[in-house]
Design a protein around this motif. Structure first.
Motif, PDB file in Angstrom:
ATOM      1  N   VAL A  25      13.245  27.617  12.808  1.00  0.00           N
ATOM      2  CA  VAL A  25      12.790  26.331  13.360  1.00  0.00           C
ATOM      3  C   VAL A  25      13.916  25.579  14.046  1.00  0.00           C
ATOM      4  O   VAL A  25      13.656  24.667  14.828  1.00  0.00           O
ATOM      5  N   PRO A  29      12.415  28.231  20.177  1.00  0.00           N
ATOM      6  CA  PRO A  29      11.332  29.178  19.906  1.00  0.00           C
ATOM      7  C   PRO A  29      10.886  29.921  21.166  1.00  0.00           C
ATOM      8  O   PRO A  29      10.939  29.379  22.265  1.00  0.00           O
ATOM      9  N   TYR A  33       5.954  32.683  19.875  1.00  0.00           N
ATOM     10  CA  TYR A  33       6.034  31.958  18.605  1.00  0.00           C
ATOM     11  C   TYR A  33       5.335  30.602  18.715  1.00  0.00           C
ATOM     12  O   TYR A  33       4.560  30.224  17.840  1.00  0.00           O
ATOM     13  N   MET A  37       2.013  29.337  16.641  1.00  0.00           N
ATOM     14  CA  MET A  37       2.004  28.105  15.854  1.00  0.00           C
ATOM     15  C   MET A  37       0.947  27.125  16.369  1.00  0.00           C
ATOM     16  O   MET A  37       0.264  26.478  15.574  1.00  0.00           O
ATOM     17  N   THR A  38       0.808  27.031  17.663  1.00  0.00           N
ATOM     18  CA  THR A  38      -0.206  26.151  18.245  1.00  0.00           C
ATOM     19  C   THR A  38      -1.604  26.626  17.868  1.00  0.00           C
ATOM     20  O   THR A  38      -2.470  25.814  17.533  1.00  0.00           O
ATOM     21  N   ILE A  42      -0.237  24.084  14.061  1.00  0.00           N
ATOM     22  CA  ILE A  42       1.028  23.597  13.514  1.00  0.00           C
ATOM     23  C   ILE A  42       1.829  22.936  14.635  1.00  0.00           C
ATOM     24  O   ILE A  42       2.178  23.580  15.621  1.00  0.00           O
ATOM     25  N   ASP A  44       5.250  20.671  16.084  1.00  0.00           N
ATOM     26  CA  ASP A  44       6.696  20.843  15.918  1.00  0.00           C
ATOM     27  C   ASP A  44       7.208  20.190  14.641  1.00  0.00           C
ATOM     28  O   ASP A  44       8.068  20.734  13.949  1.00  0.00           O
ATOM     29  N   ARG A  47       6.132  22.316  11.737  1.00  0.00           N
ATOM     30  CA  ARG A  47       6.917  23.544  11.802  1.00  0.00           C
ATOM     31  C   ARG A  47       8.314  23.311  11.216  1.00  0.00           C
ATOM     32  O   ARG A  47       8.814  24.124  10.434  1.00  0.00           O
ATOM     33  N   THR A  48       8.928  22.186  11.552  1.00  0.00           N
ATOM     34  CA  THR A  48      10.242  21.858  11.014  1.00  0.00           C
ATOM     35  C   THR A  48      10.179  21.647   9.503  1.00  0.00           C
ATOM     36  O   THR A  48      11.038  22.140   8.761  1.00  0.00           O
ATOM     37  N   GLY A  51       9.878  24.953   7.794  1.00  0.00           N
ATOM     38  CA  GLY A  51      11.155  25.661   7.819  1.00  0.00           C
ATOM     39  C   GLY A  51      12.120  25.142   6.779  1.00  0.00           C
ATOM     40  O   GLY A  51      12.783  25.919   6.084  1.00  0.00           O
ATOM     41  N   MET A  81       0.075  29.204   5.082  1.00  0.00           N
ATOM     42  CA  MET A  81       0.092  29.956   6.339  1.00  0.00           C
ATOM     43  C   MET A  81      -1.096  30.907   6.426  1.00  0.00           C
ATOM     44  O   MET A  81      -1.739  31.023   7.470  1.00  0.00           O
TER      45      MET A  81
END
Length: 118
Positions: A25, A29, A33, A37-38, A42, A44, A47-48, A51, A81
């Motif tokens: 993260v 990216p 990736y 995630m989109t 998810i 940003d 996502r952070t 991570g 996930m």
């Protein structure tokens, strides 16, 4: 004795996976990736957070006193996930995560190799 060796090896593998996936993260990216995630919904920020939690869980499993909590956190992250993947119909992604989900569960069963001292 064999259980301690297996547990130790699983801890090292789990630590490596947790840190490598968590540190992703903080890198730029790839387009694939970001697309994945989109598709999972998810952002940003999430996502952070995932991570950072992944790295935290990896560090927690190294120590006998936080071993259980670290493995539970790791399993919860994987279940989240997998759930998001199933929600979006990405069954392949969810199935790929099953062995990674079994790792913290096996570690909880085996226990920390140094829980009773070295």
């Amino acid at each position: 004795m064999a259980a301690r060796i297996i547990s130790g090896l699983l801890i090292l593998v789990s630590f490596y996976i947790g840190v490598s996936h968590g540190s992703r993260v903080f890198q730029k990216p790839s387009a694939e990736y970001i697309e994945m995630m989109t598709a999972l919904g998810i952002t940003d920020t999430i996502r952070t957070m995932l991570g950072v939690c992944s790295i935290l869980a990896a560090v927690l499993i190294l120590f006998p006193k936080t071993f259980f909590i670290g493995n539970v956190l790791r399993a919860e992250l994987l279940i989240v996930m997998m759930s998001l993947a199933l929600k979006t119909g990405n069954y392949k992604f969810a199935l790929i995560e099953i062995p990674f989900l079994l790792m913290p569960l096996a570690l909880i069963y085996l226990g920390h190799p140094f829980k009773n001292g070295i």
